[in-house]
Design a protein around this motif. Structure first.
Motif, PDB file in Angstrom:
ATOM      1  N   LEU A  15       0.597  -1.269  -0.209  1.00 12.30           N
ATOM      2  CA  LEU A  15      -0.083   0.135  -0.122  1.00 12.30           C
ATOM      3  C   LEU A  15       0.830   1.240  -0.017  1.00 12.30           C
ATOM      4  CD1 LEU A  15      -2.702  -0.877   2.634  1.00 12.30           C
ATOM      5  CD2 LEU A  15      -2.950  -1.119   0.382  1.00 12.30           C
ATOM      6  N   GLU A  16       0.593   2.219  -0.643  1.00 12.89           N
ATOM      7  CA  GLU A  16       1.192   3.505  -0.680  1.00 12.89           C
ATOM      8  C   GLU A  16       0.220   4.419  -0.138  1.00 12.89           C
ATOM      9  OE1 GLU A  16       2.984   6.568  -3.999  1.00 12.89           O
ATOM     10  OE2 GLU A  16       4.063   4.357  -3.888  1.00 12.89           O
ATOM     11  N   ILE A  17       0.610   5.501   0.592  1.00 13.04           N
ATOM     12  CA  ILE A  17      -0.228   6.394   1.364  1.00 13.04           C
ATOM     13  C   ILE A  17      -0.034   7.717   0.887  1.00 13.04           C
ATOM     14  CG2 ILE A  17      -1.297   7.242   3.448  1.00 13.04           C
ATOM     15  CD1 ILE A  17      -0.600   4.202   4.645  1.00 13.04           C
ATOM     16  N   THR A  18      -0.760   8.466   0.276  1.00 11.39           N
ATOM     17  CA  THR A  18      -0.445   9.714   0.175  1.00 11.39           C
ATOM     18  C   THR A  18      -1.124  10.767   1.020  1.00 11.39           C
ATOM     19  OG1 THR A  18      -0.514   9.187  -2.273  1.00 11.39           O
ATOM     20  CG2 THR A  18      -0.489  11.641  -1.877  1.00 11.39           C
ATOM     21  N   THR A  19      -0.096  11.791   1.873  1.00 14.15           N
ATOM     22  CA  THR A  19      -0.840  12.541   2.764  1.00 14.15           C
ATOM     23  C   THR A  19      -0.177  13.907   2.642  1.00 14.15           C
ATOM     24  OG1 THR A  19      -1.190  12.828   5.358  1.00 14.15           O
ATOM     25  CG2 THR A  19       0.779  11.828   4.323  1.00 14.15           C
ATOM     26  N   GLY A  20      -0.867  15.060   3.223  1.00 10.75           N
ATOM     27  CA  GLY A  20      -0.608  16.298   3.151  1.00 10.75           C
ATOM     28  C   GLY A  20       0.080  16.500   4.744  1.00 10.75           C
ATOM     29  N   ASP A  21       0.095  15.566   5.490  1.00 12.66           N
ATOM     30  CA  ASP A  21       0.379  15.965   6.891  1.00 12.66           C
ATOM     31  C   ASP A  21       1.494  14.485   7.145  1.00 12.66           C
ATOM     32  OD1 ASP A  21       1.008  16.255   9.510  1.00 12.66           O
ATOM     33  OD2 ASP A  21      -0.907  16.354  10.337  1.00 12.66           O
ATOM     34  N   VAL A  22       2.778  14.774   6.719  1.00 15.52           N
ATOM     35  CA  VAL A  22       3.779  13.804   6.854  1.00 15.52           C
ATOM     36  C   VAL A  22       4.036  13.359   8.390  1.00 15.52           C
ATOM     37  CG1 VAL A  22       6.287  13.196   6.597  1.00 15.52           C
ATOM     38  CG2 VAL A  22       4.865  14.261   4.971  1.00 15.52           C
ATOM     39  N   GLY A  23       4.211  14.471   9.288  1.00 19.66           N
ATOM     40  CA  GLY A  23       4.359  14.167  10.793  1.00 19.66           C
ATOM     41  C   GLY A  23       3.197  13.229  11.413  1.00 19.66           C
ATOM     42  N   ARG A  24       2.031  13.449  10.947  1.00 18.06           N
ATOM     43  CA  ARG A  24       0.941  12.496  11.523  1.00 18.06           C
ATOM     44  C   ARG A  24       1.155  11.175  11.037  1.00 18.06           C
ATOM     45  NH1 ARG A  24      -5.259  13.409  11.024  1.00 18.06           N
ATOM     46  NH2 ARG A  24      -5.876  12.226  12.817  1.00 18.06           N
ATOM     47  N   ALA A  25       1.436  11.029   9.826  1.00 16.85           N
ATOM     48  CA  ALA A  25       1.531   9.819   9.146  1.00 16.85           C
ATOM     49  C   ALA A  25       2.773   8.978   9.794  1.00 16.85           C
ATOM     50  CB  ALA A  25       1.662  10.251   7.576  1.00 16.85           C
ATOM     51  N   ARG A  26       3.845   9.550  10.050  1.00 15.25           N
ATOM     52  CA  ARG A  26       4.857   9.053  10.655  1.00 15.25           C
ATOM     53  C   ARG A  26       4.492   8.372  12.051  1.00 15.25           C
ATOM     54  NH1 ARG A  26      10.499  10.700   9.016  1.00 15.25           N
ATOM     55  NH2 ARG A  26      10.343  12.279   7.357  1.00 15.25           N
ATOM     56  N   ARG A  27       3.500   9.083  12.626  1.00 21.02           N
ATOM     57  CA  ARG A  27       3.181   8.649  14.141  1.00 21.02           C
ATOM     58  C   ARG A  27       1.977   7.427  13.901  1.00 21.02           C
ATOM     59  NH1 ARG A  27       3.266  13.911  14.608  1.00 21.02           N
ATOM     60  NH2 ARG A  27       0.876  14.041  14.487  1.00 21.02           N
ATOM     61  N   ARG A  28       1.209   7.904  13.034  1.00 20.45           N
ATOM     62  CA  ARG A  28      -0.238   6.996  12.982  1.00 20.45           C
ATOM     63  C   ARG A  28       0.060   5.827  11.946  1.00 20.45           C
ATOM     64  NH1 ARG A  28      -5.215   9.774  13.490  1.00 20.45           N
ATOM     65  NH2 ARG A  28      -5.947   7.476  13.887  1.00 20.45           N
ATOM     66  N   VAL A  29       0.571   5.739  11.231  1.00 19.26           N
ATOM     67  CA  VAL A  29       0.688   4.444  10.177  1.00 19.26           C
ATOM     68  C   VAL A  29       1.424   3.189  11.000  1.00 19.26           C
ATOM     69  CG1 VAL A  29       1.792   3.528   8.060  1.00 19.26           C
ATOM     70  CG2 VAL A  29       0.475   5.869   8.048  1.00 19.26           C
ATOM     71  N   PRO A  30       2.717   3.588  11.401  1.00 15.88           N
ATOM     72  CA  PRO A  30       3.045   2.348  12.257  1.00 15.88           C
ATOM     73  C   PRO A  30       1.984   1.920  13.442  1.00 15.88           C
ATOM     74  CG  PRO A  30       4.862   3.865  11.781  1.00 15.88           C
ATOM     75  CD  PRO A  30       3.443   4.653  11.436  1.00 15.88           C
ATOM     76  N   ALA A  31       1.631   2.870  14.040  1.00 14.54           N
ATOM     77  CA  ALA A  31       0.568   2.394  15.007  1.00 14.54           C
ATOM     78  C   ALA A  31      -0.680   1.553  14.532  1.00 14.54           C
ATOM     79  CB  ALA A  31       0.227   3.811  15.977  1.00 14.54           C
ATOM     80  N   LEU A  32      -1.289   2.016  13.341  1.00 20.39           N
ATOM     81  CA  LEU A  32      -2.466   1.261  12.863  1.00 20.39           C
ATOM     82  C   LEU A  32      -1.837  -0.016  12.366  1.00 20.39           C
ATOM     83  CD1 LEU A  32      -5.259   1.231  11.615  1.00 20.39           C
ATOM     84  CD2 LEU A  32      -4.252   2.387   9.589  1.00 20.39           C
ATOM     85  N   VAL A  33      -0.829  -0.099  11.773  1.00 23.74           N
ATOM     86  CA  VAL A  33      -0.196  -1.508  11.234  1.00 23.74           C
ATOM     87  C   VAL A  33       0.074  -2.448  12.477  1.00 23.74           C
ATOM     88  CG1 VAL A  33       1.541  -2.779  10.249  1.00 23.74           C
ATOM     89  CG2 VAL A  33       0.811  -0.561   9.140  1.00 23.74           C
ATOM     90  N   ALA A  34       0.421  -1.923  13.700  1.00 21.66           N
ATOM     91  CA  ALA A  34       0.819  -2.835  14.762  1.00 21.66           C
ATOM     92  C   ALA A  34      -0.598  -3.078  15.498  1.00 21.66           C
ATOM     93  CB  ALA A  34       1.318  -1.928  15.770  1.00 21.66           C
ATOM     94  N   ALA A  35      -1.534  -2.239  15.400  1.00 19.23           N
ATOM     95  CA  ALA A  35      -2.950  -2.628  15.955  1.00 19.23           C
ATOM     96  C   ALA A  35      -3.660  -3.879  15.070  1.00 19.23           C
ATOM     97  CB  ALA A  35      -3.883  -1.215  15.773  1.00 19.23           C
ATOM     98  N   LEU A  36      -3.630  -3.555  13.635  1.00 17.35           N
ATOM     99  CA  LEU A  36      -3.914  -4.696  13.002  1.00 17.35           C
ATOM    100  C   LEU A  36      -3.252  -5.800  12.829  1.00 17.35           C
ATOM    101  CD1 LEU A  36      -4.699  -2.333  10.077  1.00 17.35           C
ATOM    102  CD2 LEU A  36      -6.291  -3.594  11.391  1.00 17.35           C
TER     103      LEU A  36
END
Length: 80
Positions: A15-36
């Motif tokens: 998956l490739e995620i495009t975002t306008g808020d890189v800082g938030r993505a750096r925090r949220r994506v790994p947490a979301l992947v771990a939660a799944l």
């Protein structure tokens, strides 16, 4: 925006995620992947290419045409 990437050259799809808020993505994506309870193989931040910016400017409702889509910087209002 989330885009599914296709496997190629021995690499699996992903998956490739495009975002306008890189800082938030750096925090949220790994947490979301771990939660799944999924695996995160690679997390990288890429700047948009000059072509991506041009395509976005001349046809704002069309995503970049190449398979390797990169995030495009959000538009900014300029005061004159």
């Amino acid at each position: 925006r989330v885009t599914r990437t296709t496997p190629g050259n021995g690499a699996p799809g992903g998956l490739e995620i495009t975002t306008g808020d890189v800082g938030r993505a750096r925090r949220r994506v790994p947490a979301l992947v771990a939660a799944l309870d999924a695996g995160l193989v690679r997390f990288e931040v890429r700047e948009p290419s000059l072509e991506d910016v041009f395509v976005t400017l001349v046809s704002p409702d069309q995503p970049p045409s190449d398979a390797d889509q990169r995030p495009v910087a959000p538009e900014r209002e300029v005061a004159r």
